[in-house]
Design an enzyme around this catalytic site. Structure first.
Site, PDB file in Angstrom:
ATOM      1  N   CYS A   1      14.044  49.878  19.165  1.00 40.46           N
ATOM      2  CA  CYS A   1      13.033  49.231  20.011  1.00 40.46           C
ATOM      3  C   CYS A   1      13.578  48.946  21.404  1.00 40.46           C
ATOM      4  O   CYS A   1      12.861  49.080  22.392  1.00 40.46           O
ATOM      5  CB  CYS A   1      12.526  47.949  19.350  1.00 40.46           C
ATOM      6  SG  CYS A   1      11.425  48.245  17.960  1.00 40.46           S
TER       7      CYS A   1
ATOM      8  N   CYS B   1      15.354  45.574  17.755  1.00 37.38           N
ATOM      9  CA  CYS B   1      16.408  46.398  17.168  1.00 37.38           C
ATOM     10  C   CYS B   1      16.871  47.414  18.215  1.00 37.38           C
ATOM     11  O   CYS B   1      16.297  47.504  19.310  1.00 37.38           O
ATOM     12  CB  CYS B   1      15.892  47.091  15.906  1.00 37.38           C
ATOM     13  SG  CYS B   1      14.705  48.424  16.235  1.00 37.38           S
TER      14      CYS B   1
ATOM     15  N   GLU C   1       7.016  45.694  18.662  1.00 36.62           N
ATOM     16  CA  GLU C   1       7.282  46.221  20.000  1.00 36.62           C
ATOM     17  C   GLU C   1       6.806  47.674  20.103  1.00 36.62           C
ATOM     18  O   GLU C   1       6.220  48.077  21.106  1.00 36.62           O
ATOM     19  CB  GLU C   1       8.789  46.182  20.320  1.00 36.62           C
ATOM     20  CG  GLU C   1       9.418  44.819  20.162  1.00 36.62           C
ATOM     21  CD  GLU C   1      10.100  44.616  18.819  1.00 36.62           C
ATOM     22  OE1 GLU C   1      11.231  44.103  18.807  1.00 36.62           O
ATOM     23  OE2 GLU C   1       9.497  44.972  17.774  1.00 36.62           O
TER      24      GLU C   1
ATOM     25  N   HIS D   1       7.442  48.640  14.084  1.00 32.47           N
ATOM     26  CA  HIS D   1       7.749  47.337  14.674  1.00 32.47           C
ATOM     27  C   HIS D   1       6.692  46.903  15.680  1.00 32.47           C
ATOM     28  O   HIS D   1       5.999  47.725  16.278  1.00 32.47           O
ATOM     29  CB  HIS D   1       9.117  47.379  15.341  1.00 32.47           C
ATOM     30  CG  HIS D   1      10.245  47.497  14.362  1.00 32.47           C
ATOM     31  ND1 HIS D   1      11.549  47.457  14.748  1.00 32.47           N
ATOM     32  CD2 HIS D   1      10.253  47.647  13.017  1.00 32.47           C
ATOM     33  CE1 HIS D   1      12.324  47.578  13.685  1.00 32.47           C
ATOM     34  NE2 HIS D   1      11.552  47.707  12.616  1.00 32.47           N
TER      35      HIS D   1
END
Length: 143
Positions: free
Chosen positions: A118, A115, A81, A79
């Site tokens: 994250c 999510c 992040e 991801h």
């Protein structure tokens, strides 16, 4: 002359970073800011050395009808992040702000939100605020 706000500026940078994404379903970009300086950026895509979905022409999760937000462990992408966090030193992220921009496969703005994994990483990195743009405008989320 109209001068954009710093939030608009950093969200624009996050949107530009998202254009490097290799994901076929969603393009996300993240920018970590502290003291009005860019600490790190990240976009979603396959781990280094792994084939990118955009290069092989398919997303395994889409091919297997896995809805957005489910079964992340079956996705090859790291991801945005996560990539931004692993590219920065924790001491630089303490008290910082993460700006997150996301777009769906059709290019329309997504309602970006980290999510659960994250979210844990963001908190553990010492990031204190997340800023996103939704259809309702700019939203800030303090951690």
């Amino acid at each position: 002359m109209h001068r954009i706000s710093k939030d608009e500026y950093y969200l624009g940078i996050a949107a530009a970073v998202s254009q490097r994404s290799t994901c076929l379903r969603r393009r996300y970009g993240a920018v970590i800011i502290k003291n009005d300086e860019i600490i790190s950026t990240g976009y979603n895509g396959a781990a280094r050395g792994e084939p990118n979905c955009c290069d092989i022409g398919e997303c395994w999760r889409a091919k297997n009808n896995i809805p957005h937000g489910e079964q992340y462990e079956k996705c090859v992408a790291v991801h945005a992040e996560q990539n931004a966090i692993i590219s920065a030193a924790r001491r630089d992220m303490l008290g910082s702000t993460l700006y997150l921009a996301g777009f769906d496969e059709n290019g329309e703005m997504a309602n970006p939100a980290p999510c659960l994994i994250c979210s844990r990483l963001i908190r553990n990195a010492g990031i204190k605020e997340i800023v996103v743009r939704t259809e309702n405008g700019i939203e800030k989320h303090e951690l």
